[in-house]
Design an enzyme around this catalytic site. Structure first.
Site, mmCIF file in Angstrom:
data_model
loop_
_atom_site.group_PDB
_atom_site.id
_atom_site.type_symbol
_atom_site.label_atom_id
_atom_site.label_comp_id
_atom_site.label_asym_id
_atom_site.label_seq_id
_atom_site.Cartn_x
_atom_site.Cartn_y
_atom_site.Cartn_z
ATOM 1 N N LYS A 118 0.898 -0.623 -0.292
ATOM 2 C CA LYS A 118 0.259 -0.105 -0.370
ATOM 3 C C LYS A 118 1.154 1.140 -0.019
ATOM 4 O O LYS A 118 1.890 0.613 0.611
ATOM 5 C CB LYS A 118 -0.890 -0.153 1.463
HETATM 6 N N1 GLU Z 1 -7.949 0.076 -2.919
HETATM 7 C C1 GLU Z 1 -7.730 -1.254 -3.638
HETATM 8 C C2 GLU Z 1 -8.253 -1.954 -2.195
HETATM 9 O O1 GLU Z 1 -8.322 -1.667 -1.317
HETATM 10 C C3 GLU Z 1 -7.506 -1.619 -4.755
HETATM 11 C C4 GLU Z 1 -6.590 -2.787 -4.673
HETATM 12 C C5 GLU Z 1 -5.980 -2.942 -6.070
HETATM 13 O O2 GLU Z 1 -6.416 -2.799 -6.505
HETATM 14 O O3 GLU Z 1 -4.456 -3.121 -6.023
HETATM 15 O O4 GLU Z 1 -8.496 -3.562 -2.601
#
Ligand code: GLU
Length: 428
Positions: A118
């Site tokens: 993240k």
């Molecule tokens: N930000 C989204 C989540 O928290 C998508 C993450 C992604 O597709 O890599 O799941």
């Protein structure tokens, strides 16, 4: 209450609202059920790598500002790290750590071959021009690109980032490596390797989770009053898809307030208003209320789809819904989850309920690598299969261990990651 609140917190609140500690609590409970040995617990509880970058950006007024950004890679034993990038004023390292670990568990719950990562940048996108955001995004990408790559770490959108942000990331990375690398990021515009159905995927996954949970507890859409916190990519699209299935959406909110209509909102009209005015204020066919208390409105199904720490030990007792489906990451603290579980409220946890987004991100990455793109029907039907299978696996794990769906989702996902460690061993 949000962690970004200016009200002074007690030590107990600080502990409860720390998302990384919340994640570790959920993890420890599940690890106890699995009898996981202490060494592996230590490995899986902590991130693999954390990068902090300081980003000088030329602002429109000619001055330079330095922003702080993070990318945390929690685990890549099952595949490249995967997870979004958020832009927000209250981003902090513990939040990014927690979110990256949740990505590991999320990818494992739906069994897509990714680990978790993240990113976040401390900034207020509402106060920045498109040019400033583009320069910030490009500088951030250039600063973290040593640890990125289609086989290493693949970012995606999250709070306050979107298709355009992903296009800038893809371009910046591609210009550095001197070839167009579409699979470096997901959630891109269709014209540059995006997937059909990606924008709606998280909301669609939320809708599927609601439907599967409702079957188990014997509720029918037409008898179900729904409160949705948020109205963005997850809350707005989730509400629209639920509305189309015949649910009665009685309340929706944005950052500034909420709208309420006992007979059910005309969701397409609310979203059209939002598209035009960028806020709910001024929508005429509903009662306007402050955000405080929205989660406590009398309803059957509550979908928190905004941000972390919205359901806490302070308001958990006042929640009236029988079913909570978590569209956001970490909207319920560990303490509140326990209180609600004791009260018999069913919670479909974030790492399952909002996994539709990363599932279609996986489809996008596969399509980019094949150079062959699927129809929306194919994307949606594969998403449906993945979500239903994951829901049923979590549900049967909950029955087997006689635990909440959250603990079951952690058990299932940790077990999968642990089995990879047993096969691969610890590199020395
Ligand atoms: N930000 C989204 C989540 O928290 C998508 C993450 C992604 O597709 O890599 O799941």
């Amino acid at each position: 209450m949000s962690t970004g609140s200016s009200v002074a917190l007690t030590d107990a609140q600080r502990e409860e609202y720390n998302p990384f500690l919340s994640m570790q609590k959920g993890f420890n409970t599940a690890a106890d059920y699995l009898g996981l040995d202490e060494g592996l617990r230590e490995v899986l509880r902590s991130p693999d790598r954390e990068l902090t970058v300081y980003l000088p950006v030329m602002m429109d007024d000619g001055g330079v500002r330095v922003f702080t950004g993070y990318r945390v890679q929690h685990n890549f034993s099952r595949g490249p790290c995967k997870g979004g990038i958020r832009f927000a004023p209250d981003v902090n390292i513990d939040e990014v750590r927690a979110l990256s670990a949740w990505m590991t568990w999320k990818c494992s719950v739906v069994d897509v071959p990714f680990g978790g990562g993240k990113g976040g940048v401390i900034c207020d996108p509402r106060e920045m021009s498109a040019g400033e955001l583009e320069r910030l995004t490009r500088r951030y990408t250039a600063s973290i690109m040593d640890i990125l790559g289609p086989d290493r770490d693949v970012p995606a959108p999250d709070m306050n980032t979107n298709e355009q942000t992903m296009a800038w990331i893809m371009d910046t990375y591609s210009m550095h490596v001197r070839n167009t690398t579409t699979a470096i990021v997901t959630g891109k515009p269709l014209a540059i390797g995006g997937s059909r159905g990606r924008t709606e995927a998280t909301g669609r996954g939320v809708m599927i989770s609601c439907r599967e949970a409702m079957k188990k507890i014997g509720l029918r859409p037409e008898d179900t009053r729904v409160v949705v916190q948020g109205s963005g990519n997850v809350g707005g699209i989730g509400a629209l898809l639920l509305y189309r299935e015949g649910y009665k959406i009685i309340s929706l909110s944005d950052m500034y307030g909420s709208v309420y209509r006992e007979e059910g909102l005309d969701v397409p009209a609310v979203l059209a208003h939002l598209r035009e005015h960028r806020r709910l204020e001024g929508y005429t066919d509903a009662e306007h209320r402050p955000n405080a208390g929205q989660l406590e409105v009398d309803c059957d199904l509550l979908v928190p789809a905004a941000t972390e720490n919205q359901i806490t030990s302070e308001n958990a007792d006042r929640i009236k819904a029988k079913l909570i489906v978590e569209g956001a990451n970490g909207p319920t603290t560990a303490k509140a989850s326990e209180i609600l579980h004791q009260r018999g409220v069913v919670i479909v946890p974030d790492i399952l309920a909002n996994a539709g987004g990363v599932t279609v991100s996986y489809f996008e990455w596969v399509q980019d690598r094949m150079g062959y793109f699927w129809t929306e029907e194919v994307v949606n039907s594969r998403l449906e299969q993945v979500m239903v299978k994951a829901f049923n696996e979590v549900y049967s794990t909950a029955e087997k261990y006689k635990v909440s769906l959250r603990t079951a989702a952690y058990i299932l996902s940790i077990e999968r990651v642990a089995s990879v460690y047993h096969l691969r061993g610890i590199f020395a």
